[in-house]
Scaffold this motif. Structure first.
Motif, PDB file in Angstrom:
ATOM      1  N   HIS A 257      96.209 112.696   1.574  1.00  0.00           N
ATOM      2  CA  HIS A 257      96.634 115.001   2.097  1.00  0.00           C
ATOM      3  C   HIS A 257      97.040 114.741   3.705  1.00  0.00           C
ATOM      4  O   HIS A 257      96.519 114.420   4.377  1.00  0.00           O
TER       5      HIS A 257
ATOM      6  N   ARG B  45      91.480 112.875  -0.675  1.00  0.00           N
ATOM      7  CA  ARG B  45      91.564 113.727  -1.651  1.00  0.00           C
ATOM      8  C   ARG B  45      91.221 112.908  -3.267  1.00  0.00           C
ATOM      9  O   ARG B  45      92.591 111.964  -3.351  1.00  0.00           O
TER      10      ARG B  45
ATOM     11  N   SER C 104      94.268 127.784   5.398  1.00  0.00           N
ATOM     12  CA  SER C 104      93.733 129.265   5.127  1.00  0.00           C
ATOM     13  C   SER C 104      92.992 130.017   5.219  1.00  0.00           C
ATOM     14  O   SER C 104      93.758 131.321   4.263  1.00  0.00           O
TER      15      SER C 104
ATOM     16  N   ARG D 295      95.143 123.967  -7.779  1.00  0.00           N
ATOM     17  CA  ARG D 295      94.911 122.414  -7.743  1.00  0.00           C
ATOM     18  C   ARG D 295      94.000 122.542  -8.673  1.00  0.00           C
ATOM     19  O   ARG D 295      93.357 121.891  -9.642  1.00  0.00           O
TER      20      ARG D 295
ATOM     21  N   SER E 221      87.578 126.210  -7.345  1.00  0.00           N
ATOM     22  CA  SER E 221      86.331 125.829  -6.092  1.00  0.00           C
ATOM     23  C   SER E 221      84.798 125.955  -7.344  1.00  0.00           C
ATOM     24  O   SER E 221      84.313 125.053  -5.798  1.00  0.00           O
TER      25      SER E 221
ATOM     26  N   GLN F 205      91.070 126.102  -5.208  1.00  0.00           N
ATOM     27  CA  GLN F 205      91.259 124.585  -4.941  1.00  0.00           C
ATOM     28  C   GLN F 205      93.074 124.788  -4.871  1.00  0.00           C
ATOM     29  O   GLN F 205      93.370 124.928  -5.296  1.00  0.00           O
ATOM     30  N   TYR F 206      93.713 125.024  -3.209  1.00  0.00           N
ATOM     31  CA  TYR F 206      94.634 125.091  -2.925  1.00  0.00           C
ATOM     32  C   TYR F 206      94.613 124.001  -2.057  1.00  0.00           C
ATOM     33  O   TYR F 206      94.128 123.041  -1.146  1.00  0.00           O
ATOM     34  N   GLN F 207      96.036 123.897  -1.845  1.00  0.00           N
ATOM     35  CA  GLN F 207      95.921 121.939  -1.423  1.00  0.00           C
ATOM     36  C   GLN F 207      96.085 122.640   0.653  1.00  0.00           C
ATOM     37  O   GLN F 207      95.578 121.875   1.276  1.00  0.00           O
ATOM     38  N   ASP F 208      96.250 123.929   0.748  1.00  0.00           N
ATOM     39  CA  ASP F 208      96.555 124.177   2.354  1.00  0.00           C
ATOM     40  C   ASP F 208      95.003 125.322   2.752  1.00  0.00           C
ATOM     41  O   ASP F 208      94.258 125.360   3.924  1.00  0.00           O
TER      42      ASP F 208
ATOM     43  N   THR G 253      90.690 126.330   0.210  1.00  0.00           N
ATOM     44  CA  THR G 253      89.539 126.589  -0.198  1.00  0.00           C
ATOM     45  C   THR G 253      88.963 127.992  -0.589  1.00  0.00           C
ATOM     46  O   THR G 253      89.005 128.592   0.526  1.00  0.00           O
TER      47      THR G 253
ATOM     48  N   SER H  58      88.132 122.405   4.300  1.00  0.00           N
ATOM     49  CA  SER H  58      89.334 122.645   4.112  1.00  0.00           C
ATOM     50  C   SER H  58      90.011 121.564   2.743  1.00  0.00           C
ATOM     51  O   SER H  58      90.263 120.433   2.757  1.00  0.00           O
ATOM     52  N   TYR H  59      90.130 122.741   1.420  1.00  0.00           N
ATOM     53  CA  TYR H  59      90.531 121.511   0.517  1.00  0.00           C
ATOM     54  C   TYR H  59      89.569 121.000   0.155  1.00  0.00           C
ATOM     55  O   TYR H  59      89.913 119.254  -0.279  1.00  0.00           O
TER      56      TYR H  59
END
Length: 609
Positions: free
Chosen positions: A170, A213, A322, A373, A376, A415-418, A420, A489-490
């Motif tokens: 990450h 991750r 976020s 990604r 969630s 879920q995004y890499q930057d 949730t 956070s992700y």
């Protein structure tokens, strides 16, 4: 597609599988067995291999316990699942009990016969849980028996293998802090507790601490594993090496020794025998770990997981991520709501909405170079009476058409890499009834009350939970779930320790992200839930005040359906908040939309006089 629409539970499995379990119990001298919905990490998110409760009973909820005795069996669920459980388990085999009003420890004290030998898997229960269960059993002359083999594993012939999805690093861009610096902080915290070592059992803590991750459980980017952190910096990570590519293995090797999960028990026992002081979190760590330490003469220190609060209090990079994720997600939700508005009642079903929303999130992610990604959690897409099932999961067997005169509840996240996300909106299909409009407005009043509250340092979630319910209470109404959960956070969309609930005892600290989601559910008719994610702000001085106060910043950006509003039930301050929120939604996500979607958003955010 990230979400499966297979059947979520099958009552017919209960009778033959309970029979297999009882046969094993009889052969092994056990009068009963406890089956929690848990794995070795005590998390909400478990791999298919660990879905023992679902396999045995058919119940697919995220929280529950079964107790099977020789001539009776029980399933314990909380208020979120009281409707679902009755559809998914064989009521001729199982009696339904309340996980809140009569939890297993209380039930044992009131129902277990003297001399009963009740077995349990010490890897699947926390230290705190076992302490309570044991005390109750002893009170009635029963015995709680730790088993070396889980009987479900013994009789589950096609049990899936343990997962070994690939681990990824990450980036610091999103993490905001290097893993080596986090480890220094945690080592100091371990030493401050008087410990030489601490065992991280929560995969979210493992992921956060080492900036990795994974993909071992559905919808949450976790790599299942453990870590033993040392005050002197000699850390060890217990991960299946099949999860690691060359780059990831080289990265982790710089931070810790990498060991096989099978080595953990022997290593804990060896540390205990060498006189080390080993810290475990009694609310998270398995009873098996406590036994390994104390049975080998070690010194056990009960202390909170050292990564838990640092993980919950987001840093500036995580907060910025976020905010960006919520702008992107809000644009996708707006596109979906615009499309939904154009559909005639009776023309689409619950599954079609889920697939359309997932596509909107995927396309919006591609347009902004921040790919979706995963979702969630499994989207809750409930039309009419399905919306009254709080944690309803749509399947091909249950999917309903969105019919005229109904409400439609859509609870989803990404879920995004930057970051949730988690958002719920309730919309009318056709013309809503006056009762629906009244109760929607009461729920919205609760959301606004939480959104606008100011509170001093030391305030807990339990201290403000009632604010979300007061408007409903005045009308003799309520909802049977907490008002808010923490969000990672992700990471996990349900993250502890922070929550807004009657049982929310953790102090709310700057940087914590929570949900704000009051609701109302009329069984057999409709459900209403409204949800935004909120960020605890730093305390600041109020004009004329004596004490600096925290507040909440709303992160979620999507309009509330004004067709369901009873504006006469809103105060001027509440209307001003709603107008300001809608103006912000238009300002922040409007530039990401065009054409029909932008026109829809402009109309949906029209100020209310």
């Amino acid at each position: 597609m990230f979400q499966s629409f297979e059947s979520s539970g099958d009552p017919s499995v209960g009778k033959p599988r309970v029979a297999l379990l009882r046969q094993w119990m009889k052969q092994n001298g056990i009068d009963g067995f406890i089956v929690p919905r848990a794995d070795e990490h005590q998390g909400e998110y478990v791999a298919a291999r660990s879905e023992r409760l679902k396999w045995l009973t058919g119940f697919s909820g995220s929280a529950g316990v079964a107790i099977v005795l020789a001539n009776s069996a029980y399933v314990f669920v909380d208020g979120r699942y009281t409707l679902q459980v009755r559809d998914q388990v064989d009521l001729g085999i199982f009696t339904i009990e309340s996980l809140i009003e009569t939890p297993p420890a209380l039930w044992i004290r009131e129902n277990l016969a003297k001399g009963t030998r009740l077995g349990f898997d010490p890897w699947l229960h926390t230290i705190g849980d076992v302490k309570a269960l044991k005390a109750s059993a002893e009170k009635v002359g029963a015995t709680l028996v730790p088993l070396t083999e889980n009987p479900i594993d013994a009789v589950w012939q096609d049990q899936p293998d343990a997962p070994h999805a690939k681990v990824e690093i990450h980036p610091e861009t999103f993490a905001g802090e290097l893993a080596k610096d986090k480890l220094k902080r945690l080592a100091a915290a371990i030493s401050a507790e008087g410990a030489t070592h601490a065992v991280l059992t929560d995969p979210s803590s493992l992921a956060w601490t080492f900036n990795i991750r994974g993909g071992d459980v559905p919808h949450t980017p976790l790599a299942l594993g453990f870590a033993v952190l040392a005050a002197d910096g000699s850390h060890a990570v217990y991960l299946d090496k099949r999860k690691l590519g060359r780059t990831e293995e080289a990265y982790l090797t710089q931070l810790a020794d990498i060991k096989a999960p099978a080595d953990l028990e022997a290593d804990i026992a060896a540390l205990a025998r060498s006189g080390r002081q080993i810290a475990l979190d009694p609310a998270l760590a398995a009873e098996k770990l406590r036994a390994l330490i104390e049975d080998n003469g070690g010194s056990l220190i009960l202390a909170t997981d050292p990564a838990r609060l640092p993980r919950a209090t987001k840093n500036s990079a995580e907060i910025a991520g976020s905010r960006a994720a919520h702008r992107r997600d809000g644009a996708a939700v707006a596109k979906l709501l615009c499309w939904l508005d154009r559909q005639a009642p009776g023309s689409i079903d619950e599954i079609s909405v889920v697939t359309r929303l997932e596509e909107a999130r995927r396309l919006t992610g591609e347009e902004t170079q921040m790919p979706l990604r995963d979702v969630s959690f499994d989207t809750i897409s409930g039309a009419g009476p399905n919306g009254a099932i709080m944690h309803y999961r749509v399947s091909r067997q249950t999917s309903r058409v969105l019919a005229d005169g109904e409400l439609f509840l859509l609870d989803s996240g990404a879920q995004y890499q930057d970051g949730t996300t988690d958002i719920t909106r309730t919309v009318p299909v056709g013309k809503p009834s006056e009762e629906m409009r009244e109760r929607f407005t009461l729920v919205l009043k609760g959301l606004i009350a939480i959104s606008t509250v100011r509170f001093p340092a030391g305030t807990r979630g339990a201290d403000i939970d009632a604010l979300a319910r007061m408007a409903l209470w005045r009308h003799g109404l309520d909802f049977a779930h907490g008002t808010g959960h923490g969000v990672g956070s992700y990471l996990a969309v349900h993250e502890g320790p922070q929550r807004i609930a009657k049982t929310g005892m953790e102090k709310l600290l700057s940087g914590m992200i929570l949900s704000n989601e009051p609701g109302y559910y009329k069984e057999g008719h409709y459900g209403i839930r409204l949800e935004n994610l909120i960020l605890v702000t730093r305390p600041d001085e109020l004009p004329g005040g004596d004490i600096a106060m925290h507040g909440f910043e709303t992160l979620t950006l999507a309009p509330f359906d004004q067709r369901l509003l009873r504006t006469d039930l809103l105060t001027r301050d509440e209307l001003d908040w709603l107008n300001a929120y809608h103006a912000r939604v238009l300002m922040e996500i409007g530039p990401m939309l065009d054409g029909e979607a932008l026109a829809w958003l402009e109309k949906a955010t029209t100020p209310i006089p």
